[in-house]
Design an enzyme around this catalytic site. Structure first.
Site, PDB file in Angstrom:
ATOM      1  N   GLU A 336      -7.473 -45.553  30.176  1.00  0.00           N
ATOM      2  CA  GLU A 336      -8.986 -45.476  29.880  1.00  0.00           C
ATOM      3  C   GLU A 336      -9.874 -45.869  30.831  1.00  0.00           C
ATOM      4  OE1 GLU A 336      -8.294 -47.124  25.225  1.00  0.00           O
ATOM      5  OE2 GLU A 336      -8.061 -48.574  26.710  1.00  0.00           O
TER       6      GLU A 336
HETATM    7  C1  TNX Z   1      -5.465 -49.010  23.610  1.00  0.00           C
HETATM    8  S1  TNX Z   1      -3.031 -48.477  24.682  1.00  0.00           S
HETATM    9  C2  TNX Z   1      -5.343 -49.598  24.855  1.00  0.00           C
HETATM   10  C3  TNX Z   1      -5.590 -51.113  24.838  1.00  0.00           C
HETATM   11  C4  TNX Z   1      -5.840 -51.793  23.555  1.00  0.00           C
HETATM   12  C5  TNX Z   1      -5.296 -51.120  22.591  1.00  0.00           C
HETATM   13  C6  TNX Z   1      -5.375 -51.756  21.131  1.00  0.00           C
HETATM   14  C7  TNX Z   1      -3.707 -48.570  26.035  1.00  0.00           C
HETATM   15  C8  TNX Z   1      -3.055 -48.056  27.029  1.00  0.00           C
HETATM   16  N1  TNX Z   1      -5.090 -49.114  25.962  1.00  0.00           N
HETATM   17  O1  TNX Z   1      -6.506 -51.263  25.800  1.00  0.00           O
HETATM   18  O2  TNX Z   1      -5.642 -53.156  23.528  1.00  0.00           O
HETATM   19  O3  TNX Z   1      -5.685 -49.650  22.593  1.00  0.00           O
HETATM   20  O4  TNX Z   1      -4.561 -51.248  20.194  1.00  0.00           O
END
Ligand code: TNX
Length: 524
Positions: A336
Site C-alpha cells: 500500500e
Molecule cells: C491492510 S494487509 C494492511 C494493513 C492493515 C490491514 C487491516 C496489508 C499488507 N496492509 O496495513 O492493518 O489491512 O486489516
C-alpha cells in the site's frame, strides 16, 4: 400388579446395571489413540487399545548427551508439572529404557526437520525424530493426547492416561506462520511470550512481528535512536505505545527459538513509515518531520526514495536487525505505498532487496513487491492481489499464502463481533478452514508455495484478551492447513476435533470465540 418376585428381579437388574456403570466409570477405559483430537491432524495414527500411565514413577529419558535434547525433555517435564504435581526427572541414558518417556534423535529427516514418530506402549512412550525440532513438535502431540486438564495450572487428580499406538507425523508445508502487528497497538514481552506459547501448541513455526508502521516504531535501533523513543511513543487512539529494547527483542527471539519458532521481523517501507518520518526530518523529501499519527487510515506516507540518506538509514536498520535475528528472513513490507510513484517504488524495492542480501538475509514482502525485479530466493506474501502473486511466481519467487478473506485474523467472525474490521470479509471458522494453499490462486501451484501465514492486525485490538478472541479458534484451523495434507482435511470431521479443544482453551485460560458452528457442548 407387580409381585414381590418381579420387584426383586427389577432391583437385581438395576443393581447390576449400576455396577457395570460404576466399573466403566472407574476402571481403565480401553482407549483408542485414533479417536484422539489432535490438531493439526497427524499423517497417520494406529491404535493398540491399551493405556500408558504417567505417575510418580515416570521418568523422562533422553538418549546421549545433547544439551538441546535435554532442554526439550525439561520443557516437557515443565509442561507436565503444574497439573500432575509430578517432579519428573530428566535423565540421559545410553539406550532405550524399559519404562517411561524416551526421547531419541534416532529418527530421520526425510520428511523434514519437524517430522517425528510416537510409539506408545503400556510402559514406554518413545518419541523419536531426526532433529530436535521434530521432538518439540512431537511433545505438542503428547500434550494433546493427555486429558485436557493437563493444561491447568493447579494440581489435579489423575489418572494421566495416554492411549497406546503409533503416530507418524510431518508437516505438509515448511512455513506455518502467524503475524502479530505490534505497531498499531504495542504488546509487551510477556504478551508476546504467551502468544508464542499458545501458537506453539499448534505446531506453528514462524512468528512474524510487524515492528513498524505509520502509528509506531517498536524496535530500538542504536544508530537511529529517535525511531523508538519518539516514533514508538504512541499508538492508535493516542495511548502510550512502547518499543522493544534490543535486549528485549533478543529475549523474544530466544524464547521463540526454544520453541522452534523463527522470528521474522518486518520493517514496512517505503509506505507505512510515518513513525520514522516523524522521528527524523531528513527522511522526508521536504526535510520536515511529520507529526506522530494515531489514526487508522493508511497510504499517505512514504520514505523519500530519491535521497541517499534513506538508503543509509535502511542499511543501518537492516544491519542492526539482521545481527539480532538468527532466522533467514527480513520482511520489508512494501504494501500500500500509495504515496510513492511507481517509477520510484520499483527501484526502491530493488535497492532494498540488495541491502537485505548484503546483510545475509532473504526478503519477504507483501505481494505488492512483485512489481519490482524480485530475486528467486525472495518471497511474496499474498494478501489481496492475485495478479501480484502470479507476477512473483513468474519471477521464480515463492508465495506465502495469507489471503485476507481467509487468513486475516483481524477480520470479524460475524456482524456481532465487538472488535476487528470487516473490509475483506467476515470470516467464520468454516471459511477460515476451508481453503487450500495449493489451489487457492489459479496459476500458483503447490511447489510455488512456501507455506501459510495468518495475520493479526491490531488497529482495533488493544489487549491480550482481544488477541486471543480473534486468534482462537481460527488459528488452529490455519495451522492444520499448513501442517496436514489436503486429502486428510475435512471441515465436518475437524469441527468435532476442535470442539474437544474447548476444554483445552479453557484450561489454558484462552479467551476464545465460541462459534455456533462447532458442537462444543456434549463433549466431555
Ligand atoms: C491492510 S494487509 C494492511 C494493513 C492493515 C490491514 C487491516 C496489508 C499488507 N496492509 O496495513 O492493518 O489491512 O486489516
Amino acid at each position: 400388579m407387580i409381585n414381590k418376585k418381579q420387584n426383586l428381579t427389577a432391583i437385581t437388574i438395576i443393581a447390576y446395571v449400576m455396577l457395570i456403570l460404576q466399573i466403566s466409570c472407574t476402571a481403565k477405559t480401553p482407549t483408542d489413540l485414533s479417536k484422539e483430537s489432535i490438531i493439526p491432524k497427524p499423517v497417520s495414527i494406529t491404535a493398540t487399545g491399551d493405556n500408558f500411565t504417567l505417575n510418580d514413577g515416570t521418568g523422562i529419558f533422553y538418549q546421549g548427551e545433547s544439551e538441546e535434547v535435554k532442554q526439550i525433555g525439561q520443557y516437557l517435564a515443565g509442561r507436565l508439572k503444574p497439573a500432575t504435581g509430578l517432579n519428573i526427572e530428566v535423565k540421559s541414558v545410553a539406550s532405550e529404557p524399559k519404562a517411561g518417556i524416551y526421547l531419541t534423535l534416532s529418527g530421520d529427516t526425510k520428511q523434514g526437520d519437524e517430522s517425528y514418530e510416537l510409539v506408545i506402549s503400556k510402559n514406554l512412550l518413545i518419541l523419536s525424530a531426526g532433529s530436535p525440532a521434530g521432538l518439540f513438535r512431537g511433545i505438542q502431540t503428547i500434550r494433546q493426547i493427555l486429558p485436557a486438564k493437563i493444561e491447568l495450572s493447579a494440581k489435579q487428580e489423575g489418572p494421566w492416561e495416554i492411549a497406546t499406538g503409533t503416530i507418524k507425523d510431518y508437516p505438509d508445508y515448511s512455513y506455518r506462520g502467524v503475524m502479530l502487528d505490534v505497531s498499531r497497538h504495542f504488546f509487551g514481552v510477556s504478551d508476546v511470550k504467551r502468544f508464542i506459547d499458545l501458537i506453539s501448541y499448534y505446531k506453528i513455526n514462524v512468528l512474524h512481528l510487524h515492528l513498524s508502521d505509520d502509528q509506531g516504531w517498536r524496535i530500538e535501533i542504536k544508530s537511529w535512536p529517535n525511531l523508538a523513543t519518539h516514533g514508538g511513543s504512541t499508538q492508535v487512539d493516542g495511548g502510550n505505545g512502547g518499543y522493544y529494547t534490543q535486549d528485549q527483542y533478543s529475549d523474544i527471539v530466544k524464547y521463540a527459538m526454544e520453541r522452534y519458532i523463527t522470528i521474522v521481523p518486518e520493517i514496512d517501507m517505503p509506505g507505512h513509515t510515518n513513525a520514522a518520518l516523524a522521528s527524523y526530518a531528513e527522511l522526508n523529501c521536504n526535510g520536515k518531520a511529520t507529526e506522530l499519527y494515531t489514526g487508522i487510515e493508511v497510504g499517505f506516507s512514504t520514505l523519500c526514495t530519491t535521497k541517499d540518506v534513506t538508503y543509509k538509514f535502511i542499511d543501518d536498520v537492516v544491519r542492526e536487525l539482521a545481527a539480532l535475528t538468527p532466522g533467514p528472513y527480513i520482511h520489508i513490507g512494501g504494501d500500500e505505498s500509495h504515496s510513492t510513484k511507481p517509477e520510484d517504488y520499483i527501484p526502491f524495492i530493488n535497492k532494498v532487496q540488495e541491502i537485505v542480501a548484503s546483510h545475509g538475509k532473504q526478503i519477504i514482502g507483501w505481494d505488492d513487491i512483485s512489481a519490482a525485479t524480485i530475486k528467486p530466493n525472495s518471497f511474496a506474501q499474498h494478501w489481496a492481489n492475485v495478479k501480484n502473486a502470479n507476477a512473483a511466481v513468474a519471477q521464480g519467487a515463492k508465495i506465502i499464502m495469507s489471503p485476507s478473506i481467509k487468513a486475516y485474523l483481524d477480520m470479524q467472525y460475524d456482524k456481532s463481533t465487538k472488535v476487528g474490521l470487516h473490509w475483506a470479509a467476515y470470516i467464520e471458522l468454516d471459511s477460515a478452514y476451508n481453503w487450500d494453499p495449493a489451489t487457492y490462486i489459479p496459476g500458483v501451484k503447490k511447489e510455488n508455495v512456501l507455506g501459510v501465514e495468518a495475520a493479526l492486525w491490531t488497529e482495533t485490538i488493544t489487549n491480550m484478551n482481544d488477541i486471543e478472541y480473534m486468534v482462537f479458534p481460527r488459528l488452529p484451523g490455519i495451522a492444520e492447513i499448513g501442517w496436514t495434507a489436503s486429502p486428510l482435511r475435512n471441515w465436518d470431521e475437524y469441527k468435532g476435533r476442535l470442539a474437544k479443544h474447548g476444554n483445552r482453551f479453557k484450561a489454558m485460560e484462552i479467551d476464545y470465540f465460541e462459534s455456533k458452528l462447532v458442537p462444543w457442548g456434549g463433549v466431555k
